[in-house]
Write a protein that holds these residues in place. Structure first.
Motif, PDB file in Angstrom:
ATOM      1  N   GLY A   2       0.826  -1.196   0.000  1.00 30.74           N
ATOM      2  CA  GLY A   2       0.000   0.000   0.000  1.00 30.74           C
ATOM      3  C   GLY A   2       0.864   1.250   0.000  1.00 30.74           C
ATOM      4  O   GLY A   2       2.102   1.200   0.002  1.00 30.74           O
ATOM      5  N   ILE A   3       0.214   2.368   0.014  1.00 29.05           N
ATOM      6  CA  ILE A   3       0.927   3.648   0.032  1.00 29.05           C
ATOM      7  C   ILE A   3       1.573   3.840   1.398  1.00 29.05           C
ATOM      8  O   ILE A   3       0.967   3.586   2.436  1.00 29.05           O
ATOM      9  CB  ILE A   3      -0.053   4.802  -0.253  1.00 29.05           C
ATOM     10  N   GLU A   4       2.826   4.287   1.408  1.00 27.01           N
ATOM     11  CA  GLU A   4       3.497   4.631   2.659  1.00 27.01           C
ATOM     12  C   GLU A   4       3.176   6.092   2.975  1.00 27.01           C
ATOM     13  O   GLU A   4       3.653   7.008   2.315  1.00 27.01           O
ATOM     14  CB  GLU A   4       5.016   4.439   2.516  1.00 27.01           C
ATOM     15  N   PHE A   5       2.351   6.309   3.986  1.00 26.60           N
ATOM     16  CA  PHE A   5       1.860   7.655   4.273  1.00 26.60           C
ATOM     17  C   PHE A   5       2.866   8.518   5.044  1.00 26.60           C
ATOM     18  O   PHE A   5       2.684   9.724   5.131  1.00 26.60           O
ATOM     19  CB  PHE A   5       0.576   7.571   5.103  1.00 26.60           C
ATOM     20  N   TYR A  89      -1.622   6.250  11.406  1.00 25.27           N
ATOM     21  CA  TYR A  89      -1.199   5.585  10.173  1.00 25.27           C
ATOM     22  C   TYR A  89      -0.523   4.247  10.485  1.00 25.27           C
ATOM     23  O   TYR A  89      -0.794   3.230   9.846  1.00 25.27           O
ATOM     24  CB  TYR A  89      -0.211   6.467   9.409  1.00 25.27           C
ATOM     25  N   ASN A  93      -1.927   0.472   9.602  1.00 27.64           N
ATOM     26  CA  ASN A  93      -1.121  -0.387   8.736  1.00 27.64           C
ATOM     27  C   ASN A  93      -0.837  -1.744   9.365  1.00 27.64           C
ATOM     28  O   ASN A  93      -0.822  -2.770   8.687  1.00 27.64           O
ATOM     29  CB  ASN A  93       0.197   0.318   8.397  1.00 27.64           C
TER      30      ASN A  93
END
Length: 501
Positions: A2-5, A89, A93
């Motif tokens: 997934g996107i690393e926020f 976040y 995750n």
């Protein structure tokens, strides 16, 4: 994936003109931040793995490296601050409880810094500690409340078992497993040389360290790891751990990755299994139950050793301490909320418990009011950072202080706050052989001895300036303290006057 926020918290700044690609940083970093690019012929960095332990910065031969705090910020919001958002976040995750190390970083009041020490001038002149007697020795344990005589009228000099300390400081509980063999060796050697004690923590006592028994406190926690007859007999005192300042009300957890080799044998649990201490002792649900364990331990060691009960500083700590003082315990250790754990959930670390200064003062006053202060000695811990903190703690009522984070700093700790990962680059909070060997016990013990010797000199200098020549005369002497920037309620709990009064 997934996107690393989350943008990396730290950035590696490398001076290309100075960097000679010697690859020292690559070899020294256990987090694998640095690597060599053969295509480009230069060193590169994966900053997402950096914890700012400063190992690479310290050992770079050309001073080509520095680690800086990233200035990349989320949009400003007074309610939803950067740290809060990033923690959400992380949990979204992973689905797990966050862990952190080395104490509460929040900007909550540090009362040590708002307490000033009085000094003598003319009517009560100061004392020169270099030329006049100055006693830093203390004895911990139950004291008689009055002069006693036997049936023939002769003075009775018998006394309960005592711990003798050359200065009012001890190394606090840090278990074998949470810290390395070499770290324990450094603490044990230094304590022996200094004439003070160190605490095994709840991980048992390695067989190599039994020879330091007269300078050792052995701990009994809820998990009973490493507890057996020889272990209890080995120490100069026994400590029952009921709570820890950084995480009151919950137990301990040492990951299975650290339960290897001698750690497994010492704790008497299988390799690779998590060492989980339950929050309560499942045989203690009242002061009466605690009393039973206290006397069981005394019976097991033939009443030769004082028993300590360690508790976290919480809102009703004075009442708790009053009960412990009546349980038969000889010493109460109080751990404040700024204590540095090997691993604790930030939600508890930052929101549960109270400062050691307020807890200590309220306990000392409660025990005095009830006429049982001599029943126990008090040991204060939880971010004791300097000799002046020790002086202030003793004046608030402590007989001695526990230090842990200060001792680890002396060994080289850089407060990178990732002890729970087991990748300590300084060889302290790790069980990896390649990392453990980075801490030389000869050098480590020497640095601890230097630190405590410096503190002892400072303690004597400060007491001399106060016109006091012994720790016993300082204990509970709150007239020698003044507060600054404190409200009436805080001054009342501390039992001190405001500066200028």
């Amino acid at each position: 994936m997934g996107i690393e926020f989350i943008y990396p918290e730290f950035e590696v700044v490398r001076d290309r003109d100075r960097c000679i690609a010697c690859r020292v940083c690559e070899r020294q970093c256990s987090n694998e931040v640095h690597s060599y690019s053969p295509v480009r012929g230069v060193m590169i960095s994966d900053e997402s793995k950096c914890v700012n332990c400063q190992r690479c910065v310290s050992l770079c031969p050309t001073r080509a490296l520095k680690i800086v705090k990233s200035n990349c910020r989320l949009r400003e919001n007074a309610n939803w601050q950067d740290e809060t958002v990033k923690e959400i976040y992380k949990q979204a995750n992973s689905g797990g409880v966050l862990l952190s190390s080395m104490g509460n970083p929040k900007p909550l009041p540090v009362y040590w810094d708002k307490i000033l020490i009085n000094a003598s001038q003319v009517t009560n002149p100061p004392i020169d500690p270099l030329r006049e007697p100055m006693e830093t020795k203390v004895f911990l344990g139950k004291k008689p409340s009055a002069v006693r005589r036997d049936s023939e009228g002769k003075l009775d000099f018998s006394i309960s078992p005592q711990i003798e300390l050359a200065m009012p400081v001890m190394f606090s509980a840090m278990s074998y497993g949470s810290i390395s063999y070499n770290a324990h060796a450094s603490l044990a050697r230094a304590a022996t040389e200094l004439g003070i004690l160190y605490n095994t923590g709840e991980g048992g006592l390695h067989e190599d360290f039994y020879k330091y028994g007269s300078n050792t406190i052995v701990q009994v926690a809820s998990g009973r790891f490493g507890v057996h007859e020889d272990y209890l007999e080995a120490g100069a005192a026994i400590e029952i751990k009921m709570g820890q300042g950084a995480k009151p009300g919950i137990g301990g957890h040492l990951p299975g990755t650290k339960i290897v080799g001698d750690v497994s044998r010492t704790r008497m649990i299988p390799e690779g299994s998590d060492a989980i201490s339950p929050a309560p002792h499942h045989d203690i649900y009242s002061i009466e139950d605690l009393r039973q364990l206290v006397y069981s331990l005394k019976e097991a060691t033939e009443y030769k050793k004082p028993v300590i009960v360690k508790v976290a500083a919480v809102h009703n700590i004075a009442a708790i301490a009053s009960g412990i003082a009546r349980s038969g315990a000889d010493i109460i250790a109080i751990d404040g909320f700024r204590g540095g754990p090997g691993a604790a959930p930030p939600r508890l670390r930052d929101n549960v418990g109270i400062p050691i200064e307020l807890a200590l003062a309220s306990v000392d006053q409660r025990l005095r009011d009830e006429g049982i202060r001599n029943n126990v000695s008090l040991v204060a811990g939880g971010s004791i950072r300097s000799a002046s903190d020790v002086i202030k703690a003793v004046a608030l009522g402590a007989d001695a202080c526990y230090i842990a984070t200060a001792a680890l700093l002396a060994l080289g700790c850089h407060l990178c706050r990732t002890c729970q990962s087991g990748k300590c680059n300084w060889g302290i909070a790790t069980q990896r052989p390649d990392l453990v060997k980075r801490l030389n016990p000869d050098i480590g013990s020497e640095r601890l001895i230097n630190l405590m010797s410096a503190w002892r000199h400072e303690i004597m200098e400060i007491m001399g300036g106060m016109g006091i020549n012994s720790i016993e005369a300082l204990r509970g002497n709150r007239l020698m303290l003044r507060g600054v920037g404190l409200n009436e309620k805080e001054l009342g709990i501390l039992g001190i006057s405001h500066a200028g009064e």
